[in-house]
Design an enzyme around this catalytic site. Structure first.
Site: not given
Ligand code: NAP
Length: 476
Positions: A228-229, A248-249, A282, A376
């Site tokens: 996620g963020s 996992e960003l 992502c 992002e």
């Protein structure tokens, strides 16, 4: 009206409170989604812990068979599952089918990994004074894994948690994104049919912020795996203590285009990388650094290709780009583009909005500190920037604190290897866009983009402990 339930210990459970789930493209209410309480999550964790006591004793063969069965069922139900993605995520059907093909591959890799978990023999007599002793390692499961997942790949990113966890005998409490619960809940049915024991998969729906404390700090949770963020990832990291964690960003993926690149051949691929699933990926292509000698031609071709994309209903096979996940996102994007324009940026294509959609947007004359470049965007916006030397381009790529994948197009071998060595990223993709990923490659960011790796074999390492065993061969 569809009313969803929690999936706890192999049974569907209603909750007192529910939340309306709205379709991002139409705004219509799709379901009333069960809203778990902290007490529900506790029960789910306790049930998963209890099931772990027997699930950890299943054989690799048995666990692989369950995962292979999931593969078979998902193949049969692919069209129906793609429709869920179009409904709850506004993922265009073609992109949904592509996600499901990858999900099936992910579960297949997991089934294979179940049978490939090995250790090594340690040469014990290499240490001074040691003889008549054998030593070896084996990978052992951890126990209950808390998995928290985002909205953008609701099947495949869940598969990257469930697949490796079940391959090695862990049990899982899954908390899917509030916008995409239906694609997780259908997996409960599929795993049940595939023979997964009740309690090995628990699914709790509800607000991540509200359930986080229990999911992340309960003493029976041995591992937290989050996609996620960055903002949420950091909060989780602060709470997790000594538990294992994978984060996992997000990122703002960059691509370098050197003068040797055959531009016509890569245009479709570049545009696909920038605007697939409305840029809500992502590793969506966000920054393109193009050598000044080919900048004009590149930009012209890129804009032409971008204008071919069709914005519309996710259920329509012709649609390339559909709604943003929430109407608020459209407002955010408008503001970011407006802010960039006020500081000198130019809109070369797109920047047209409806209440729910944003057309594929190409920006030029941008500066490194503009939000559309340094943060992002998670939206269909790409910036094209000229550079003079490869050193300068690599510095621009490395200028970001976000670093998942980066790409370079060049047919000069030494330049390709220079980029491979000097770019700071989780992966360097040569002669392709940074949006490239297969589900068996090691995947995960550096800097603020993550912590730990996925890709089934690598996730298996993160979801197990390495146990060492030694035996003395005599009593002397
Ligand atoms: P998000 O807002 O961070 O939400 C992700 C998950 O975290 C959701 O299940 C959410 O639940 C939950 N959550 C929210 N607040 C929480 C808290 N305080 N504690 C624990 N969990 C919490 O991300 P998103 O908008 O769904 O997804 C987009 C982000 O994911 C982007 O930044 C993207 O780059 C990143 N991403 C990374 C990868 C990768 O592999 N590196 C892949 C895909 C996406 P609720 O929905 O209930 O709020």
């Amino acid at each position: 009206m569809k009313q969803t339930k929690l999936w706890i210990n192999g049974k569907w459970e209603s909750t007192k409170e529910t939340t309306e789930l709205k379709a991002p493209y139409t705004g219509e209410v799709l379901a009333n989604v069960a809203k778990a309480t902290a007490a529900d999550v506790e029960r789910a964790i306790e049930g998963a812990h209890q099931t772990f006591q027997s699930f950890k004793k299943t054989t690799a063969y048995e666990r692989a068979e369950i995962l292979y069965k999931v593969v078979t069922i998902m193949r049969e139900r692919k069209q129906e599952l793609a429709k869920i993605l179009a409904d709850e995520a506004a993922k265009p059907i073609s992109a949904g089918i592509a996600e499901l093909d990858r999900t099936i591959a992910t579960y297949q890799f997991a089934a294979e990994a179940a049978k490939q978990s090995t250790g090594e023999t340690i040469p014990m007599d290499a240490a001074p004074g040691v003889k008549d002793r054998i030593g070896y390692t084996k990978r052992v499961p951890l126990g209950v894994v808390s998995a928290i997942t985002p909205f953008n790949f609701p099947f495949n990113l869940v598969a990257h948690k469930l697949g490796p966890a079940f391959a090695v005998g862990n049990t899982v409490v899954l908390k899917p994104a509030s916008q995409t619960p239906l694609s997780s809940l259908v997996m409960a049915e599929i795993f049940k049919e595939a023979g997964l024991p009740d309690g090995a998969l628990q699914i709790v729906t509800g607000s991540g912020g509200e359930l986080s404390e229990t999911l992340v700090t309960h003493p029976l949770v041995k591992k937290v795996t989050f996609t996620g963020s960055g903002a949420v990832g950091l909060k989780i990291k602060e709470k997790v203590g000594l538990r294992k964690i994978t984060l996992e960003l997000g990122s703002n993926a960059a691509l370098i285009v050197e003068p040797s690149t055959p531009l016509e051949k890569i245009m479709k691929r570049g545009v696909g990388g920038a605007f697939g699933f409305a840029g809500q990926v992502c590793i969506s292509l966000q920054r393109i650094y193009v050598h000044s000698s080919i900048y004009e031609k590149f930009t012209k071709l890129f804009v032409e290709e971008t204008k071919k994309l069709v914005v519309g209903d996710p259920h329509d096979e012709k649609t390339d780009v559909s709604a943003m996940i929430h109407p608020d996102e459209v407002g955010r994007i408008k503001n970011w583009i407006e802010e960039a324009k006020q500081h000198g940026a130019t809109v070369a294509a797109g920047a047209e909005f409806t209440e729910r959609t944003c057309s594929p947007t190409v920006m030029t004359n941008v500066k490194p500190d503009m939000k559309i470049v340094c943060e992002e965007t998670f939206a269909p916006i790409v910036s094209i920037v000229p550079y003079e030397t490869l050193d300068e381009a690599i510095d621009l790529v490395n200028g970001s604190e976000l670093a998942l994948n980066a790409g370079i197009y060049t047919n000069v071998l030494t330049d390709a290897m220079k980029a491979a060595e000097e770019i700071e990223a989780g992966a360097v993709i040569i002669n392709d866009i940074p949006t490239f990923r297969t589900d068996n490659m090691p995947y995960g960011g550096v800097k603020m983009s993550g912590y730990g790796k996925e890709g089934i074999k690598y996730a298996v390492e993160e979801m197990t402990d390495l146990k060492f065993i030694t035996m003395k061969l005599n009593y002397e």
